[in-house]
Scaffold this motif. Structure first.
Motif, PDB file in Angstrom:
ATOM      1  N   ILE A   1       0.860  -1.178   0.000  1.00  0.00           N
ATOM      2  CA  ILE A   1       0.000   0.000   0.000  1.00  0.00           C
ATOM      3  C   ILE A   1       0.901   1.234   0.000  1.00  0.00           C
ATOM      4  N   GLU A   2       0.870   2.004  -1.094  1.00  0.00           N
ATOM      5  CA  GLU A   2       1.787   3.134  -1.252  1.00  0.00           C
ATOM      6  C   GLU A   2       1.160   4.400  -0.642  1.00  0.00           C
ATOM      7  N   ASP A   3       1.221   4.450   0.691  1.00  0.00           N
ATOM      8  CA  ASP A   3       0.623   5.552   1.450  1.00  0.00           C
ATOM      9  C   ASP A   3       1.678   6.465   2.048  1.00  0.00           C
ATOM     10  N   VAL A   4       2.855   6.538   1.400  1.00  0.00           N
ATOM     11  CA  VAL A   4       3.930   7.379   1.916  1.00  0.00           C
ATOM     12  C   VAL A   4       3.550   8.862   1.870  1.00  0.00           C
ATOM     13  N   ASP A   5       2.684   9.249   0.910  1.00  0.00           N
ATOM     14  CA  ASP A   5       2.247  10.639   0.778  1.00  0.00           C
ATOM     15  C   ASP A   5       0.956  10.820   1.573  1.00  0.00           C
ATOM     16  N   GLY A   6       1.113  11.010   2.889  1.00  0.00           N
ATOM     17  CA  GLY A   6      -0.024  11.059   3.797  1.00  0.00           C
ATOM     18  C   GLY A   6      -1.156  11.990   3.383  1.00  0.00           C
ATOM     19  N   PRO A   7      -0.866  13.232   2.920  1.00  0.00           N
ATOM     20  CA  PRO A   7      -1.957  14.147   2.576  1.00  0.00           C
ATOM     21  C   PRO A   7      -2.871  13.645   1.458  1.00  0.00           C
ATOM     22  N   ARG A   8      -2.402  12.706   0.633  1.00  0.00           N
ATOM     23  CA  ARG A   8      -3.223  12.188  -0.466  1.00  0.00           C
ATOM     24  C   ARG A   8      -4.070  10.985  -0.063  1.00  0.00           C
ATOM     25  N   VAL A   9      -3.804  10.424   1.095  1.00  0.00           N
ATOM     26  CA  VAL A   9      -4.465   9.182   1.503  1.00  0.00           C
ATOM     27  C   VAL A   9      -5.919   9.445   1.895  1.00  0.00           C
ATOM     28  N   VAL A  10      -6.813   8.598   1.380  1.00  0.00           N
ATOM     29  CA  VAL A  10      -8.233   8.637   1.733  1.00  0.00           C
ATOM     30  C   VAL A  10      -8.491   7.528   2.749  1.00  0.00           C
ATOM     31  N   ALA A  11      -9.030   7.893   3.900  1.00  0.00           N
ATOM     32  CA  ALA A  11      -9.264   6.913   4.969  1.00  0.00           C
ATOM     33  C   ALA A  11     -10.122   5.754   4.469  1.00  0.00           C
ATOM     34  N   GLY A  12      -9.657   4.533   4.705  1.00  0.00           N
ATOM     35  CA  GLY A  12     -10.406   3.346   4.337  1.00  0.00           C
ATOM     36  C   GLY A  12     -10.214   2.884   2.911  1.00  0.00           C
TER      37      GLY A  12
END
Length: 343
Positions: A39-50
């Motif tokens: 899961i490429e969630d390194v860019d926190g501000p772009r992540v959508v919860a869930g």
């Protein structure tokens, strides 16, 4: 060899994402390889919860499986810090004080893949006025960290697009590997992750062809800087092979992109084509897989089929002669009714 899914949890998957993931899954599973999930969630501000849970649920629904537990980039800061130190030991990093506006103003137009070649402003500043750089760092000026590209070329043979060659200094340029806000850059994170997961079968969109040359260079610098991968397999580097040869191990296949009817690349904001909307309309997973298989030119028509039916005859050969991006046109005779209605 080992393949991987590497979705960014910035929204629900759409047809274009499934098409690329089906290609990655088939490339690995048709040869009995492992398939990993990152899961490429390194860019926190772009992540959508869930969004990560929904993506994995959609893949299960489609019949695309993977081995082991998913890796989350957001939990891997220590590995990226370690990688940064390995690169620093090679003397290839420097601070960059440029804003995005500065870079856009000084850069030549890109070739349509969204890749902007950094003009080298702060690299020249460090070479010509190192005292200014030291003063700005001492003052605490906001800056990112870039990796310097040498006057050299990187060549590789892509599974779909064939032989490719990129001049690192002129066509790739010095890349940000740690942003000014402290987040690690995509280009560093994916190289570290692939090394740590033992991934060496990489399938993705053709817009990342140029990034492949950059990532091969980062991979080489990491290994020459003493980076030790976490994965438990037998690493050819440990068997006495030169680091430069180990750095070239991955096999790459880049796919034509999927565009909407207006000719623009399909985006997650086009909700009518995401998996949530299609599933709510009663579209079956075999219908989506069959259409994506046709986009990959693995079938003569977009008729429904499960992914397992595609394994025996899988090959990149049909795509090698057809590199044009795919257009989702509701008026096309190849567009099934369920997709035309969504478009």
């Amino acid at each position: 060899m080992t393949g991987r899914f590497a979705p960014t949890p910035s929204g629900r998957m759409h047809i274009g994402n499934v098409y690329a993931m089906l290609g990655a899954w088939l490339s690995a599973r048709s040869r009995g390889e492992r398939m990993m999930m990152r899961i490429e969630d390194v860019d926190g501000p772009r992540v959508v919860a869930g969004a990560d849970r929904l993506m994995m649920d959609d893949l299960h629904w489609l019949g695309l499986d993977w081995d082991g537990e998913p890796m989350f980039q957001s939990r891997r800061t220590e590995r990226y810090e370690y990688a940064l130190e390995c690169l620093r030991s090679q003397g290839v990093l420097y601070p960059c004080f440029c804003s995005r506006a500065d870079i856009r103003a000084a850069s030549a137009p890109n070739e349509g893949d969204g890749f902007t070649v950094y003009p080298g402003t702060c690299r020249r500043l460090l070479r010509e006025h190192p005292e200014q750089v030291r003063a700005r760092l001492t003052r605490g000026d906001r800056h990112s960290i870039r990796i310097a590209m040498p006057e050299a070329a990187v060549a590789f043979t892509d599974g779909v697009y064939g032989p490719r060659r990129y001049d690192l200094a002129r066509e790739v340029g010095d890349c940000v590997i740690r942003r000014a806000d402290g987040l690690f850059g995509y280009q560093l994170a994916v190289v570290v992750d692939d090394l740590d997961m033992g991934v060496d079968d990489i399938v993705r969109g053709r817009d990342l062809l140029r990034s492949t040359a950059l990532q091969m260079r980062i991979r080489r610098c990491l290994l020459e800087g003493g980076f030790e991968p976490e994965h438990g397999g037998i690493d050819p580097c440990a068997a006495g092979r030169p680091a430069s040869r180990c750095a070239a191990r991955p096999a790459y296949a880049h796919l034509p992109l999927i565009d909407n009817a207006a000719g623009r690349r399909l985006a997650k904001r086009e909700r009518s084509l995401d998996m949530g909307a299609l599933r709510a309309r009663g579209v079956r997973p075999e219908q989506i897989i069959g259409y994506c298989a046709w986009l990959l030119r693995l079938r003569p028509d977009p008729s429904a089929c499960p992914p397992a039916d595609l394994l025996a005859d899988f090959s990149w050969t049909p795509l090698r002669g057809e590199h044009d991006d795919r257009i989702l046109d509701p008026a096309s005779p190849h567009t099934p009714a369920w997709l035309a209605e969504a478009l």
